[in-house]
Design an enzyme around this catalytic site. Structure first.
Site, PDB file in Angstrom:
ATOM      1  N   GLY A  84       0.677  -1.346   0.054  1.00 54.57           N
ATOM      2  CA  GLY A  84      -0.006   0.103  -0.102  1.00 54.57           C
ATOM      3  C   GLY A  84       0.717   1.218  -0.009  1.00 54.57           C
ATOM      4  O   GLY A  84       0.296   2.222   0.457  1.00 54.57           O
ATOM      5  N   ILE A  85       1.905   1.271  -0.731  1.00 59.40           N
ATOM      6  CA  ILE A  85       2.894   2.476  -0.607  1.00 59.40           C
ATOM      7  C   ILE A  85       2.302   3.547  -1.440  1.00 59.40           C
ATOM      8  O   ILE A  85       2.898   4.595  -0.909  1.00 59.40           O
ATOM      9  CB  ILE A  85       4.400   2.148  -1.102  1.00 59.40           C
ATOM     10  CG1 ILE A  85       5.542   2.810  -0.903  1.00 59.40           C
ATOM     11  CG2 ILE A  85       4.330   1.707  -2.734  1.00 59.40           C
ATOM     12  CD1 ILE A  85       6.841   2.250  -0.973  1.00 59.40           C
ATOM     13  N   GLN A 101      -2.303   6.824   1.228  1.00 54.94           N
ATOM     14  CA  GLN A 101      -1.949   7.915   1.824  1.00 54.94           C
ATOM     15  C   GLN A 101      -0.966   7.640   2.979  1.00 54.94           C
ATOM     16  O   GLN A 101       0.011   8.357   2.846  1.00 54.94           O
ATOM     17  CB  GLN A 101      -3.421   8.611   2.692  1.00 54.94           C
ATOM     18  CG  GLN A 101      -3.052   9.550   3.770  1.00 54.94           C
ATOM     19  CD  GLN A 101      -4.133   9.744   4.744  1.00 54.94           C
ATOM     20  OE1 GLN A 101      -4.711  11.114   4.717  1.00 54.94           O
ATOM     21  NE2 GLN A 101      -4.595   8.801   5.476  1.00 54.94           N
ATOM     22  N   LEU A 128       0.138  -1.733   4.831  1.00 57.05           N
ATOM     23  CA  LEU A 128      -0.715  -0.601   4.738  1.00 57.05           C
ATOM     24  C   LEU A 128      -1.716  -0.991   3.717  1.00 57.05           C
ATOM     25  O   LEU A 128      -2.609  -0.080   3.564  1.00 57.05           O
ATOM     26  CB  LEU A 128       0.123   0.502   4.749  1.00 57.05           C
ATOM     27  CG  LEU A 128       1.124   1.031   5.889  1.00 57.05           C
ATOM     28  CD1 LEU A 128       1.557   2.205   5.662  1.00 57.05           C
ATOM     29  CD2 LEU A 128       0.604   0.471   7.118  1.00 57.05           C
ATOM     30  N   ALA A 129      -1.597  -1.908   3.087  1.00 53.89           N
ATOM     31  CA  ALA A 129      -2.576  -2.151   1.941  1.00 53.89           C
ATOM     32  C   ALA A 129      -4.083  -2.761   2.273  1.00 53.89           C
ATOM     33  O   ALA A 129      -3.856  -3.499   3.150  1.00 53.89           O
ATOM     34  CB  ALA A 129      -1.973  -3.275   0.854  1.00 53.89           C
ATOM     35  N   ALA A 130      -4.973  -2.005   1.594  1.00 55.50           N
ATOM     36  CA  ALA A 130      -6.292  -2.787   2.177  1.00 55.50           C
ATOM     37  C   ALA A 130      -7.403  -1.919   1.339  1.00 55.50           C
ATOM     38  O   ALA A 130      -7.110  -0.951   0.665  1.00 55.50           O
ATOM     39  CB  ALA A 130      -6.749  -2.201   3.526  1.00 55.50           C
ATOM     40  N   SER A 183      -7.741  -1.121  12.787  1.00 51.37           N
ATOM     41  CA  SER A 183      -8.585  -0.028  12.486  1.00 51.37           C
ATOM     42  C   SER A 183      -9.717   0.002  14.060  1.00 51.37           C
ATOM     43  O   SER A 183     -10.141  -0.991  14.337  1.00 51.37           O
ATOM     44  CB  SER A 183      -9.382  -0.123  11.423  1.00 51.37           C
ATOM     45  OG  SER A 183     -10.287   0.765  11.432  1.00 51.37           O
ATOM     46  N   GLU A 191     -12.517   0.697  13.320  1.00 55.56           N
ATOM     47  CA  GLU A 191     -13.743   0.136  12.927  1.00 55.56           C
ATOM     48  C   GLU A 191     -14.054  -1.430  13.745  1.00 55.56           C
ATOM     49  O   GLU A 191     -15.144  -1.850  13.643  1.00 55.56           O
ATOM     50  CB  GLU A 191     -13.644  -0.019  11.451  1.00 55.56           C
ATOM     51  CG  GLU A 191     -13.907   1.245  10.625  1.00 55.56           C
ATOM     52  CD  GLU A 191     -15.590   1.160  10.601  1.00 55.56           C
ATOM     53  OE1 GLU A 191     -16.250   2.468  10.505  1.00 55.56           O
ATOM     54  OE2 GLU A 191     -16.473   0.238  10.383  1.00 55.56           O
ATOM     55  N   TYR A 213     -15.780  -4.196   6.129  1.00 57.52           N
ATOM     56  CA  TYR A 213     -14.406  -3.758   6.697  1.00 57.52           C
ATOM     57  C   TYR A 213     -14.010  -3.948   7.874  1.00 57.52           C
ATOM     58  O   TYR A 213     -12.892  -4.529   8.091  1.00 57.52           O
ATOM     59  CB  TYR A 213     -14.192  -2.211   6.189  1.00 57.52           C
ATOM     60  CG  TYR A 213     -12.997  -1.494   6.528  1.00 57.52           C
ATOM     61  CD1 TYR A 213     -11.869  -1.684   5.656  1.00 57.52           C
ATOM     62  CD2 TYR A 213     -13.041  -0.871   7.771  1.00 57.52           C
ATOM     63  CE1 TYR A 213     -10.697  -1.055   6.238  1.00 57.52           C
ATOM     64  CE2 TYR A 213     -11.717  -0.191   8.017  1.00 57.52           C
ATOM     65  CZ  TYR A 213     -10.612  -0.412   7.236  1.00 57.52           C
ATOM     66  OH  TYR A 213      -9.348   0.344   7.494  1.00 57.52           O
ATOM     67  N   HIS A 223      -7.555   9.116  10.411  1.00 52.95           N
ATOM     68  CA  HIS A 223      -6.335   9.932  10.346  1.00 52.95           C
ATOM     69  C   HIS A 223      -6.248  10.522   8.612  1.00 52.95           C
ATOM     70  O   HIS A 223      -6.534   9.592   7.802  1.00 52.95           O
ATOM     71  CB  HIS A 223      -5.167   9.747  10.638  1.00 52.95           C
ATOM     72  CG  HIS A 223      -4.767   8.285  10.126  1.00 52.95           C
ATOM     73  ND1 HIS A 223      -5.111   6.986  10.926  1.00 52.95           N
ATOM     74  CD2 HIS A 223      -3.733   7.839   9.142  1.00 52.95           C
ATOM     75  CE1 HIS A 223      -4.856   6.085   9.915  1.00 52.95           C
ATOM     76  NE2 HIS A 223      -3.964   6.469   9.196  1.00 52.95           N
ATOM     77  N   ARG A 236      -5.410  12.144   1.438  1.00 50.23           N
ATOM     78  CA  ARG A 236      -6.729  11.394   1.560  1.00 50.23           C
ATOM     79  C   ARG A 236      -7.440  11.141   0.568  1.00 50.23           C
ATOM     80  O   ARG A 236      -7.560  12.204  -0.240  1.00 50.23           O
ATOM     81  CB  ARG A 236      -7.604  12.084   2.637  1.00 50.23           C
ATOM     82  CG  ARG A 236      -8.744  11.129   3.268  1.00 50.23           C
ATOM     83  CD  ARG A 236      -8.204  10.064   3.779  1.00 50.23           C
ATOM     84  NE  ARG A 236      -9.034   9.648   4.963  1.00 50.23           N
ATOM     85  CZ  ARG A 236      -9.148   8.447   5.510  1.00 50.23           C
ATOM     86  NH1 ARG A 236      -8.710   7.347   4.684  1.00 50.23           N
ATOM     87  NH2 ARG A 236      -9.821   8.228   6.758  1.00 50.23           N
TER      88      ARG A 236
END
Ligand code: NAP
Ligand code: G4F
Length: 321
Positions: free
Chosen positions: A7-8, A11, A79-81, A124, A126, A150, A180, A185
């Site tokens: 997930g580079i 954000q 960080l990928a999702a 998260s 969430e 999610y 965040h 974003r």
């Protein structure tokens, strides 16, 4: 160190890559193929020449093995999702595959290639759903009760992380991150949608901001502050789970009021609601107690909610020019 970020181009991934390069690390990243190749590196174009990038996908186990073998990292930040809650109701199966099983793929790939590699998982808030302690906070001890595909997928990943720690003694740390934001974003998340549309309205290029639920509360922090917390957690001797949050909560309406106030726009004239932006189930209040993280690492947020929104407004004013 050699450090791999999934997930580079997201954000957080882009800010974390900048932070790590600044500290002298070799930064590697996994990119998803896009038919418009500019989109693959849209947030990291300015540092692309310093990065080593590999095509891959969390749902493609072989690509993770290949990236791990090529990068030979000491640390991996996952960080990928598929990170959009509302979209997770429209693509629940894919969200489970990418955000939930995707982490399992990564943990298993690390176990096979080199179980000594340390893993960071972006968990998260969430996962809490509408669980809330009597004082209005969520903390590490608050029960998980996710209310979105999610959130369920993130909880699967979170429990998998704990299981790999317990079963195999692997270093897998989870940052339980509250919302965040930043100018980077996605513009279909609340804060950047409000900032971008309000700037367009102020410039006469749009007329209305159309939102869903105005009454939910979130603990909104600043992405650049939060990637520092990720690194601080990975520098600890032992893996752990820790909440990263500001400890302050604001409503969606508060975001609108701050941004409209700065741009002298009236709610009556320019704000409308539409049920199509509501979710089937909603979390009404998130506010994180990050005492554990602060105690363990000395981390604290540096940019306020208002400063962050002002930076996002300024970004869109510059873009529009
Ligand atoms: P983001 O901007 O949506 O970035 C997500 C990244 O993941 C993007 O680069 C995306 O690729 C990549 N990606 C999506 N699906 C993938 C897949 N199947 N395989 C490989 N890569 C994939 O999210 P963010 O705000 O940076 O958040 C970073 C992480 O923290 C995410 O895991 C998110 O769920 C989690 N988190 C975020 C927050 C928050 O408030 N921001 C709070 C708690 C947890 P493309 O660039 O090609 O789209
Ligand atoms: O900006 P949001 O879409 O973020 P949400 O759903 O809280 O999720 C974010 O934070 C999570 C951490 O708690 C992350 F794990 C997740 O990856 C993501 O980064 O929505 C914020 C609030 C919600 O209550 C939503 O219902 O704003 C409300 N909202 C009202 N109108 C809207 C809109 N959200 C969006 N995206 N678009 C609207 O038009």
């Amino acid at each position: 160190m050699d450090i791999l970020i999934t997930g580079i181009n997201g954000q957080d991934g882009s800010y974390l890559a900048e932070l790590l390069l600044g500290l002298g690390h070799n930064v590697h990243g996994i990119l998803r193929r896009n038919s418009q190749s500019e989109n693959q590196t849209s947030r990291i174009e300015h540092i692309r020449h310093k990065l080593q990038l590999y095509y891959g996908d969390l749902t493609d186990f072989a690509s993770l093995i290949t990236a791990l073998k090529k990068a030979e990292p000491q640390l991996v930040f996952n960080l990928a999702a598929q990170s959009h809650v509302k979209i997770s109701f429209e693509q629940p199966v894919y969200t489970m595959q990418a955000t939930g099983v995707g982490f399992l793929n990564l943990a298993e790939a690390v176990r096979i290639v080199n179980p000594g590699i340390k893993i960071f998982q972006a968990s998260s808030s969430e996962m809490f759903g509408n669980s809330i302690d009597a004082d209005g906070f969520q903390r590490e001890t608050t029960a998980f009760a996710p209310v979105s595909p999610y959130g369920i997928a993130k909880l699967m990943a979170h429990q998998t992380a704990i299981n790999y720690r317990d079963s195999y003694g692997m270093f897998v740390t989870c940052g339980i991150f509250f919302n965040h934001e930043s100018p980077r974003r996605g513009t279909n998340f609340l804060t950047n949608k409000v900032c971008k549309t309000a700037v367009e309205i102020a410039a006469g290029k749009a007329d209305q901001l159309v939102l869903g639920n105005l009454h939910s509360h979130r603990d909104w922090g600043y992405s650049k502050d939060y990637v520092k917390a990720m690194l601080a957690l990975m520098e600890l001797d032992k893996p752990t789970d820790a909440i990263c949050a500001t400890g302050l909560t604001h409503s969606v309406g508060d975001v609108v009021d701050h941004v409209f106030g700065r741009l002298k726009l009236s709610r009556e004239k320019h704000l409308r609601t539409d049920k199509k932006f509501e979710r089937p189930t909603e979390i009404m209040s998130l506010c994180g107690d990050s005492s554990k993280l602060r105690k363990l690492t000395g981390w604290k947020p540096e940019v306020t909610f208002e400063e962050m929104l002002d930076e996002m407004i300024a970004h869109w004013q510059k873009e529009l020019k």
